[in-house]
Structure formats: C-alpha cells, structure tokens
Design an enzyme around this catalytic site. Sequence first.
Site, short mmCIF file in Angstrom:
data_model
loop_
_atom_site.label_atom_id
_atom_site.label_comp_id
_atom_site.label_asym_id
_atom_site.label_seq_id
_atom_site.Cartn_x
_atom_site.Cartn_y
_atom_site.Cartn_z
N ASP A 97 -46.26 45.11 61.27
CA ASP A 97 -47.26 45.82 62.05
C ASP A 97 -47.32 45.11 63.40
OD1 ASP A 97 -49.61 46.58 63.32
OD2 ASP A 97 -50.81 46.58 61.49
N VAL A 98 -46.94 45.81 64.47
CA VAL A 98 -46.83 45.13 65.78
C VAL A 98 -48.18 44.65 66.32
CG1 VAL A 98 -44.69 46.28 66.48
CG2 VAL A 98 -46.92 47.30 67.11
N ASN A 103 -41.57 49.79 71.52
CA ASN A 103 -41.64 51.26 71.49
C ASN A 103 -42.76 51.80 70.60
OD1 ASN A 103 -40.37 54.14 71.44
ND2 ASN A 103 -40.39 53.50 69.29
N TYR A 157 -55.41 56.83 74.50
CA TYR A 157 -53.95 56.80 74.67
C TYR A 157 -53.58 56.58 76.15
CZ TYR A 157 -49.03 58.32 74.25
OH TYR A 157 -47.66 58.38 74.29
N LYS A 185 -51.56 53.38 77.91
CA LYS A 185 -50.30 53.48 78.65
C LYS A 185 -50.48 53.02 80.10
CE LYS A 185 -47.78 55.04 75.22
NZ LYS A 185 -46.75 54.20 74.58
P1 NAD Z 1 -43.11 58.52 66.45
O1 NAD Z 1 -44.43 58.73 65.81
O2 NAD Z 1 -41.91 59.09 65.80
O3 NAD Z 1 -42.82 56.97 66.70
C1 NAD Z 1 -43.80 55.98 66.75
C2 NAD Z 1 -43.31 54.84 65.87
O4 NAD Z 1 -44.22 53.75 65.97
C3 NAD Z 1 -43.23 55.26 64.39
O5 NAD Z 1 -41.97 54.91 63.90
C4 NAD Z 1 -44.33 54.43 63.76
O6 NAD Z 1 -44.02 54.04 62.43
C5 NAD Z 1 -44.38 53.24 64.68
N1 NAD Z 1 -45.64 52.52 64.57
C6 NAD Z 1 -46.90 53.02 64.60
N2 NAD Z 1 -47.80 52.05 64.42
C7 NAD Z 1 -47.10 50.89 64.27
C8 NAD Z 1 -47.45 49.55 64.04
N3 NAD Z 1 -48.75 49.18 63.94
N4 NAD Z 1 -46.48 48.63 63.93
C9 NAD Z 1 -45.18 48.98 64.02
N5 NAD Z 1 -44.78 50.24 64.24
C10 NAD Z 1 -45.73 51.18 64.36
O7 NAD Z 1 -43.26 59.10 67.92
P2 NAD Z 1 -42.35 58.83 69.23
O8 NAD Z 1 -42.58 60.00 70.09
O9 NAD Z 1 -40.97 58.48 68.86
O10 NAD Z 1 -43.11 57.60 69.91
C11 NAD Z 1 -42.44 56.43 70.35
C12 NAD Z 1 -43.09 55.92 71.62
O11 NAD Z 1 -42.87 56.85 72.67
C13 NAD Z 1 -44.60 55.73 71.53
O12 NAD Z 1 -44.97 54.54 72.21
C14 NAD Z 1 -45.14 56.94 72.27
O13 NAD Z 1 -46.41 56.70 72.84
C15 NAD Z 1 -44.08 57.11 73.34
N6 NAD Z 1 -44.03 58.44 73.96
C16 NAD Z 1 -43.69 59.54 73.24
C17 NAD Z 1 -43.65 60.78 73.88
C18 NAD Z 1 -43.27 62.04 73.18
O14 NAD Z 1 -43.39 63.12 73.78
N7 NAD Z 1 -42.79 62.03 71.95
C19 NAD Z 1 -44.00 60.88 75.23
C20 NAD Z 1 -44.38 59.72 75.92
C21 NAD Z 1 -44.38 58.51 75.27
#
Ligand code: NAD
Length: 271
Positions: free
Chosen positions: A69-70, A96, A169, A173
């Site tokens: 857990d990060v 990430n 959120y 960011k």
């Molecule tokens: P996602 O939900 O598939 O990925 C998020 C990952 O973070 C998951 O694998 C989850 O298990 C992990 N995670 C959550 N809590 C955690 C914790 N406490 N410890 C370790 N891991 C944890 O969604 P995504 O879109 O792939 O998101 C990845 C990143 O990209 C995030 O930071 C998100 O804010 C950012 N992001 C996504 C988008 C989008 O449109 N999908 C846009 C902008 C930014």
Amino acid sequence: MPVHVHPPLRGQKALVTGASSGIGAGIAQAFGAAGAAVGVNYRSHPDEAERIVEAIRSTGGEAVALKADVSNEDEVRAMFRAFGTTFGRVDILVANSGIQQDAAFAGMTLDQWRRVIDVNLTGQFLCAREAVRRFLAQGRDPSVSRAAGKIICMSSVHEVIPWAGHVNYAASKGGVMLMMKSLAQEVAEMGIRVNGIAPGAIRTPINREAWETPEAERKLLDLIPYGRVGEPEDIAKAAVWLASDDSDYVVGTTLFVDGGMTLYPGFRDNG
Ligand code: NAD
C-alpha cells in the site's frame, strides 16, 4: 558504420506502482519491452499483478510482483527492499498509484478527503523519497543511464483543470505537480531527473463510467479536441521516453498527454 539500435531502457531497473491495471499495467509492459527489469507493484490483486509479470516474461523480459500500500511507510520501505534484493539497484520509479473518491463538496467526508490525499500525494512522497535515497546511495552507472535516477510522477490534467465534485482528487494532483517540480529543483544537481505526466481521459477502470456507454463517451469526446479517448499505451510511450536518456535534458516538466483536453475546447465556437 553499423547502426546499433538498443532498447531505450536496456539494463535499467524500474519500479511501477499501481501496475496491476490500467495505465500502470501499460507502463510496466512497455518498460519490459524497452529492456527494463520491472517491479509490478499492486495493493490487493496478486492474480492481476502476476498476469502482467507473466506478460512481460513471455516476451523475454524480467519482472516481479510486489505487494504494498503506497500510503503505508513501512510497506513502501519493504517494497523497495524486496525490489533491491531481486534486481540489485533501482534506476526508475513511476509513482502511478491513484484513486478517486468522488463527492459533492458539502457531503465529502474527512475519510474521503484523507484517503485520496494519502494515496495520490503522500503515496508519491513516500515512494519518491525511498527512490531518491537509493539513487544517492548506489551512485550513477553510466553504462545504463546518464542520470543517477529518474522519477515520473503520474499527475492528471486536473493538476491545472479545476474539477467540481472531485475536489480531493484535483487538490491531490495540484499537490503532485508542485511536489514534483520542487523535488526536481532540489535533486537535479545530484543527477536525478524528476518529471510528471498529465494524462487526459484514458480508458481504464478508474473512469469506466465516463466511457463505457456510447452516450457517456460522446459527452467525454466534447472535451477532447483530438476526437478519441486515450489508451494506456498512449501514456506508456510517453513514460518510456521520459525514463530514457532520449529525454536527458527534460527536468521538472509536466508532459500533457491529453488529446488537447487542456486547450479549453469549450471555446472552439468562441465560448
Ligand atoms: P486504475 O484504477 O486502473 O489504476 C490505479 C492503480 O492504483 C490500481 O492498480 C490500484 O490498485 C492502485 N492503487 C490504488 N490504491 C493503492 C495503494 N494504496 N497502494 C498501491 N496501489 C494502489 O486507473 P488508472 O487510470 O490506470 O490510474 C493510474 C494513475 O493515472 C492514477 O494516478 C490516476 O489518477 C492517473 N490518471 C488517470 C487518468 C485516466 O483517465 N484514466 C487520467 C489522469 C490521471
């Protein structure tokens, strides 16, 4: 003279958090294909992390799944120790992991606020701090990279675009953006490059309701001048470049990969 084209991350060891799904999974696989050995961090789905590890190994790459857990200091430290035991050193961190806990502001609970800040901002702090400590302790290896280490912070277009209903959120960011830039300013003289990626709308589990029906996708496309929803590979390609020596002079920058979402598309017809 023969031209040798090496995979851009050959010989490097990369830890990617939140790599069992979505963008992180895409980055882990692209890093594997680019020649890096990859730590696939996950929090709660070992089977999904193993699937990504297997995908990397099946194409000849090296990978290991790492649970943590990060937002938990002890677990982050243990993850870096395990990564070091497996691969010997760390050259690249992609911070990430991220979550959303959406609520109208008046109804947002302290727990919803804290959880998002804990994972999205404090989680990146804990991982980046551990990475910097290790970069400094192990020293530079010019045979793998010109830099002493690289950190990529996963931000969002919401580091600049305000987002009603998602105040926690957007605050996380915005915090990631200035943490990234301040850290980049502090450690650049030590040869460490810190940058961010700001994705627009990418097709992953985090925003499923924004693209899973045709009506939702049409509404989303109003915000995207380039006319398509992004895919994890769009972000992964940017991450490979930012982690490689091809971007060696790029320091403290947010790279927007958003199909033009930050171009205020509402003004296309003069507002
Ligand atoms: P996602 O939900 O598939 O990925 C998020 C990952 O973070 C998951 O694998 C989850 O298990 C992990 N995670 C959550 N809590 C955690 C914790 N406490 N410890 C370790 N891991 C944890 O969604 P995504 O879109 O792939 O998101 C990845 C990143 O990209 C995030 O930071 C998100 O804010 C950012 N992001 C996504 C988008 C989008 O449109 N999908 C846009 C902008 C930014």
